[in-house]
Design an enzyme around this catalytic site. Structure first.
Site, PDB file in Angstrom:
ATOM      1  CB  ALA A 126      -0.927  -0.121   1.230  1.00  0.00           C
ATOM      2  CG  LEU A 127       4.405   0.327  -2.049  1.00  0.00           C
ATOM      3  CD1 LEU A 127       5.578   0.184  -3.297  1.00  0.00           C
ATOM      4  CD2 LEU A 127       5.096   0.152  -0.851  1.00  0.00           C
ATOM      5  CG  HIS A 128       2.647   6.095   1.987  1.00  0.00           C
ATOM      6  ND1 HIS A 128       3.666   6.886   2.247  1.00  0.00           N
ATOM      7  CD2 HIS A 128       2.119   5.268   2.814  1.00  0.00           C
ATOM      8  CE1 HIS A 128       3.781   6.169   3.596  1.00  0.00           C
ATOM      9  NE2 HIS A 128       3.114   5.380   3.703  1.00  0.00           N
ATOM     10  CB  SER A 161       0.300   6.092   7.771  1.00  0.00           C
ATOM     11  OG  SER A 161      -0.267   5.054   8.186  1.00  0.00           O
ATOM     12  CD  GLN A 203       4.947  -5.764  11.308  1.00  0.00           C
ATOM     13  OE1 GLN A 203       5.961  -6.447  10.919  1.00  0.00           O
ATOM     14  NE2 GLN A 203       4.784  -4.562  11.299  1.00  0.00           N
ATOM     15  NE  ARG A 218      -2.531   0.004  10.899  1.00  0.00           N
ATOM     16  CZ  ARG A 218      -1.254  -0.540  11.262  1.00  0.00           C
ATOM     17  NH1 ARG A 218      -0.331   0.106  11.222  1.00  0.00           N
ATOM     18  NH2 ARG A 218      -1.373  -2.082  11.200  1.00  0.00           N
ATOM     19  N   GLY A 222       6.087   8.333   1.317  1.00  0.00           N
ATOM     20  CA  GLY A 222       6.715   7.831   2.277  1.00  0.00           C
ATOM     21  C   GLY A 222       7.684   6.752   1.992  1.00  0.00           C
ATOM     22  CG  HIS A 223       5.949   2.772   1.512  1.00  0.00           C
ATOM     23  ND1 HIS A 223       4.534   3.021   1.535  1.00  0.00           N
ATOM     24  CD2 HIS A 223       6.292   2.079   2.782  1.00  0.00           C
ATOM     25  CE1 HIS A 223       4.142   2.375   2.526  1.00  0.00           C
ATOM     26  NE2 HIS A 223       5.029   1.915   3.167  1.00  0.00           N
ATOM     27  CG  ASP A 246       7.078   3.017  11.487  1.00  0.00           C
ATOM     28  OD1 ASP A 246       6.015   2.426  12.244  1.00  0.00           O
ATOM     29  OD2 ASP A 246       7.087   3.548  10.227  1.00  0.00           O
TER      30      ASP A 246
END
Ligand code: AMP
Length: 281
Positions: free
Chosen positions: A31-33, A184, A60, A186, A35-36, A149
């Site tokens: 679910a890349l954005h 994120s 996790q 999420r 940030g990734h 993170d």
């Protein structure tokens, strides 16, 4: 871009890569954005070969967490990674990563139960176990992680040091939306109303930082400032707002050297985290 769907396939592909500037790994859950993608670009800039992993790691997630509904956008992720000229996309199955009766874990004691680890028991053990496995399978020289993170970064740094893992950990800055919300996967869960409310995390951290910049060094008072901002947003339920040592994640009382201000809150049913560094200089 080559797609390796099994551990065996990835290992074979790795043997063929022996480049000068090394192999860079960017572990993700998809679910890349942006940030990734910032991590992928950092890897591209420093390494000859870039491997991105997409693996939604069941280990996790807690029993009542969002494993089943975690966003999965594989086709789009592939397009984005192709565009960034990624060499290998590693997407193993859960069965391949965790053979039946797997009982071996990596735990960074005394750190895994801090910050998110307190409200998500087992979370960081899941992270360090899967990252250790990815390091063994991909054998990267460098691995790229987001400061978003921050506790995860600190724990992985410690794991690599304690276990003499020959991988350089490269932390990368937090990428934010124009209004400050930390990107994120999420965020996709948020309704338009919640999306507005979610900004309160960044607002709280900004308030902490500006009070710090005005000279306040008492952690108690800095935390009070942040909590005050959070309490004004009825849709946000605070999990924690803490100021800790960025390497050990231990609490501090006074910010005399760089400290990490980290926050986690539920906005609706979505758990969001964010952080800023407070540096005395
Ligand atoms: P995830 O897919 O959420 O497990 O994240 C994979 C990697 O991307 C982790 O190292 C994250 O810290 C990093 N990451 C996620 N969001 C951001 C962001 N907004 N800015 C920078 N790095 C991020």
């Amino acid at each position: 871009m080559r797609i390796c769907e099994s551990v065996e396939h990835m290992r074979k592909a790795r043997v063929l890569m022996r480049p000068d500037r090394g192999v860079g790994l960017v572990p993700t859950m998809g679910a890349l954005h942006e940030g990734h993608l910032s991590l992928v670009r950092a890897a591209r800039a420093r390494c000859d070969s870039v491997v991105v992993s997409i693996f939604v790691n069941p280990l996790q997630f807690g029993p009542n967490e969002d494993l089943a509904k975690y966003p999965r956008t594989f086709e789009r992720d592939c397009e984005l990674l192709e565009r960034e000229k990624v060499d290998i996309l590693f997407t193993p199955s859960v069965e391949d990563m965790y053979p039946k009766n797997a009982v071996t874990y990596v735990t960074v004691e005394g750190m895994s139960d801090r910050l998110c680890g307190r409200s998500r028991p087992g979370h960081f053990r899941g992270v360090t176990t899967v990252v250790a496995k990815l390091f063994h399978i991909v054998e990267p020289e460098l691995a790229f992680f987001g400061q978003k993170d921050a506790a995860q970064c600190a724990i992985i740094h410690r794991m690599v040091r304690d276990l003499n893992v020959p991988v350089e950990i490269v932390p990368c800055p937090i990428i934010r939306e124009a209004d400050g919300l930390a990107m994120s996967s999420r965020n996709a869960y948020l309704s338009p109303q919640e999306r507005k409310s979610a900004l309160v995390l960044y607002r709280a951290l900004t308030a902490v930082k500006s009070r710090f910049d005005q000279g306040e060094r008492s952690v108690r008072r800095l935390v009070e400032t942040g909590k005050q901002v959070l309490s004004q947003e009825p849709r946000a339920r605070l999990d924690y707002l803490e100021i800790v040592d960025p390497d050990s994640l231990q609490s501090v009382e006074l910010v005399e050297k760089t400290a990490l201000a980290a926050v986690a809150a539920l906005v609706g049913n979505t758990r969001l985290i964010d952080n800023v560094l407070l540096s005395p200089e």
